[in-house]
Design a protein around this motif. Structure first.
Motif: not given
Length: 81
Positions: A1-6, A19-26
């Motif tokens: 899953m690709k996310i963008m943070i604004i 936090y997202t580094k700890e979630i596989k697939g993000i």
């Protein structure tokens, strides 16, 4: 899953990325503090999830969300404030 943070709060972006580094697939595709720059990026880089602050420069988070939803109807949005 690709996310963008604004978000204009650099610490909030840093913490969320951590936090997202700890979630596989993000994968964090991009981080922005400005709605116009984020929109420009999103037009050429499909993302699945956007975490966005309501109060950002360029255009507010609500306006940006409407445009992103028009481009990618299935995009998921999480608002922060």
């Amino acid at each position: 899953m690709k996310i963008m943070i604004i978000d204009t709060d650099i610490n909030a972006v840093r913490i969320f990325k951590q936090y997202t580094k700890e979630i596989k697939g993000i994968t964090v595709s991009g981080t922005f503090s400005d709605g116009i720059r984020a929109l420009s990026f999103a037009r050429s880089h499909k993302v699945d999830l956007v975490v966005l602050d309501i109060k950002i420069s360029g255009m507010n988070g609500i306006e940006l969300a409407k445009v992103l939803r028009a481009i990618y109807p299935e995009i998921q949005l999480i608002f922060t404030t």
